[in-house]
Write a protein that holds these residues in place. Structure first.
Motif, mmCIF file in Angstrom:
data_model
loop_
_atom_site.group_PDB
_atom_site.id
_atom_site.type_symbol
_atom_site.label_atom_id
_atom_site.label_comp_id
_atom_site.label_asym_id
_atom_site.label_seq_id
_atom_site.Cartn_x
_atom_site.Cartn_y
_atom_site.Cartn_z
ATOM 1 N N GLU A 42 -17.859 -20.187 15.900
ATOM 2 C CA GLU A 42 -18.955 -21.075 15.499
ATOM 3 C C GLU A 42 -18.500 -22.518 15.407
ATOM 4 O O GLU A 42 -19.213 -23.438 15.816
ATOM 5 N N SER A 43 -17.289 -22.736 14.866
ATOM 6 C CA SER A 43 -16.771 -24.117 14.797
ATOM 7 C C SER A 43 -16.513 -24.676 16.188
ATOM 8 O O SER A 43 -16.786 -25.855 16.457
ATOM 9 N N ARG A 44 -16.017 -23.829 17.098
ATOM 10 C CA ARG A 44 -15.796 -24.298 18.473
ATOM 11 C C ARG A 44 -17.119 -24.646 19.138
ATOM 12 O O ARG A 44 -17.225 -25.661 19.844
ATOM 13 N N LEU A 45 -18.135 -23.826 18.909
ATOM 14 C CA LEU A 45 -19.451 -24.119 19.480
ATOM 15 C C LEU A 45 -20.017 -25.416 18.908
ATOM 16 O O LEU A 45 -20.589 -26.226 19.654
ATOM 17 N N ALA A 46 -19.856 -25.626 17.605
ATOM 18 C CA ALA A 46 -20.363 -26.859 16.996
ATOM 19 C C ALA A 46 -19.665 -28.093 17.575
ATOM 20 O O ALA A 46 -20.311 -29.119 17.849
#
Length: 420
Positions: free
Chosen positions: A317-321
């Motif tokens: 999720e952090s990579r996607l953000a």
């Protein structure tokens, strides 16, 4: 020796892959269930060749436990209904050409009344076989007995040998679809950065349209995964898994639709500007970079949707953000470049604006806040439908929760007196 080990390793990997294949698993389970049902029916049924039992087991055993239960119940209902209709006709009119026609019509009507779904023809088949073999009820009820034996054996095989959860296969299908979307975006970006012939732009449009067939295949794999999560004792939060995968596929489907519209806009732009490039060199480079970043975000979204472990999900999720933030910055830069290009030449400003709008739509669909809101809405809808579909179960759960609430209320005054 090393070569032999490699061959054994390759053979083992291939065998493990075959074991995960639904076709192989279905064939082994069906053959085993049919054989066991025939052996059991030989000892119980009065018939010398009770082939109805293995036939029923063969049709009842499915890849998932949910499909086995639902299919088994409908299968038994269809056979019993057909036998009852055949016994009634054998007592009243017997077997003639006109009674056979009435038998088929009555059996099909009864099949729709008892709601056996795809087994409606089985009601008529059972009635014709029973009426044609005998006019006495002994063989008819023997057929019912064999059917029950086959259904019980088929269900028992899936209960003893629990079918796998097909979430992994569905997740691989979703990730594979996301990677194909990314590859198409990369090709579209490379062509947008240079001089794009109309034929190449049209080919990308056809590739975007072919993604619809890929979505159908992924949807079939996801339906199988959803069935494997239902009534599965090894899965605690089956509803949550189903909702996460289903909403993820819905988002990817929307992205493919928008990508198809984007490919159409680039095709129209190539036709309008031929033989000139689609964009100025700096603007084309920004388009290529933006589509690459959006493609990476699509793959990260698919990984996030198909990740079960909480730590891996947080990192995904952090990579996607981060990727969405980078893509949004590139989009703002592209918007400024397109504005300058339109101010110099406003002939294709509608198509330039369409390209920017379609990219914005994809970024909005991949947004983490949008995904969380969609998950909550879908979970609320599914739980509400379950309560409406099973009111008695919901009422029983509420009654079971009452004693716990009473116990908590009884303990509150004691705690308050201790505090004072």
């Amino acid at each position: 020796m090393v070569k032999l080990r490699r061959e054994w390793g390759t053979a083992g990997a291939q065998l493990a892959k075959w074991r995960r294949e639904p076709v192989v698993l279905q064939s082994v389970r069906s053959a085993a269930a049919a054989t066991i049902a025939y052996v059991v029916a030989l000892r119980i049924s009065p018939e010398s060749a009770p082939l109805t039992a293995p036939l029923t087991a063969l049709l009842v055993v499915q890849v998932t436990l949910y499909a086995t239960l639902t299919t088994g119940v409908r299968r038994v209902n269809s056979v019993v209904a057909g036998v009852v209709v055949a016994i009634a006709f054998s007592v009243l009119v017997g077997l003639t050409w006109w009674s056979l026609a009435l038998l088929i019509l009555a059996s099909l009507a009864v099949g729709h009344l008892v709601r056996v779904s795809e087994f409606v023809p089985e009601v008529a088949i059972s009635a014709m076989l029973v009426l044609g073999v005998t006019r006495v009820g002994d063989t008819a009820w023997a057929r019912v007995l064999e059917t029950v034996i086959g259904a019980v054996v088929g269900l028992g095989c899936n209960l003893l040998f629990a079918p796998p959860v097909w979430v992994g296969a569905a997740g691989e299908s979703i990730e594979d679809l996301a990677r194909r979307v990314r590859q198409l975006m990369l090709r579209m970006g490379e062509e947008a950065a240079g001089r794009t012939p109309v034929a190449h732009a049209t080919a990308r449009l056809h590739e975007a349209r072919r993604l619809d067939h890929d979505i159908i295949e992924v949807d079939a794999a996801l339906k199988q995964a959803e069935d494997s999560l239902r009534l599965n004792p090894r899965v605690r939060e089956g509803l949550l898994h189903r909702v996460v995968l289903r909403t993820g596929l819905d988002t990817l489907e929307i992205c493919t639709v928008v990508l198809r519209v984007l490919a159409r806009s680039l095709t129209d732009l190539a036709k309008a500007r031929e033989p000139e490039p689609l964009f100025e060199p700096q603007t084309g480079a920004a388009v290529e970079r933006l589509l690459g970043e959006v493609g990476d975000a699509v793959v990260s979204f698919a990984v996030l949707v198909t990740t079960d472990v909480s730590i891996s999900a947080q990192s995904a999720e952090s990579r996607l953000a981060d990727q969405l933030t980078t893509a949004a910055a590139t989009r703002d830069k592209l918007a400024a470049l397109l504005l300058e290009e339109v101010q110099r030449d406003a002939r294709q400003w509608q198509l330039h604006g369409a390209v920017l709008t379609e990219v914005n739509r994809i970024l909005d669909e991949l947004d983490t806040e949008h995904r969380s809101r969609r998950l909550l809405e879908e979970l609320d809808r599914c739980t509400r439908e379950q309560r409406e579909r099973r009111p008695r179960v919901t009422r029983l759960r509420r009654q079971l929760r009452v004693p716990r609430a009473l116990r908590r209320n009884r303990n509150r005054p004691t705690a308050s007196r201790r505090s004072t």
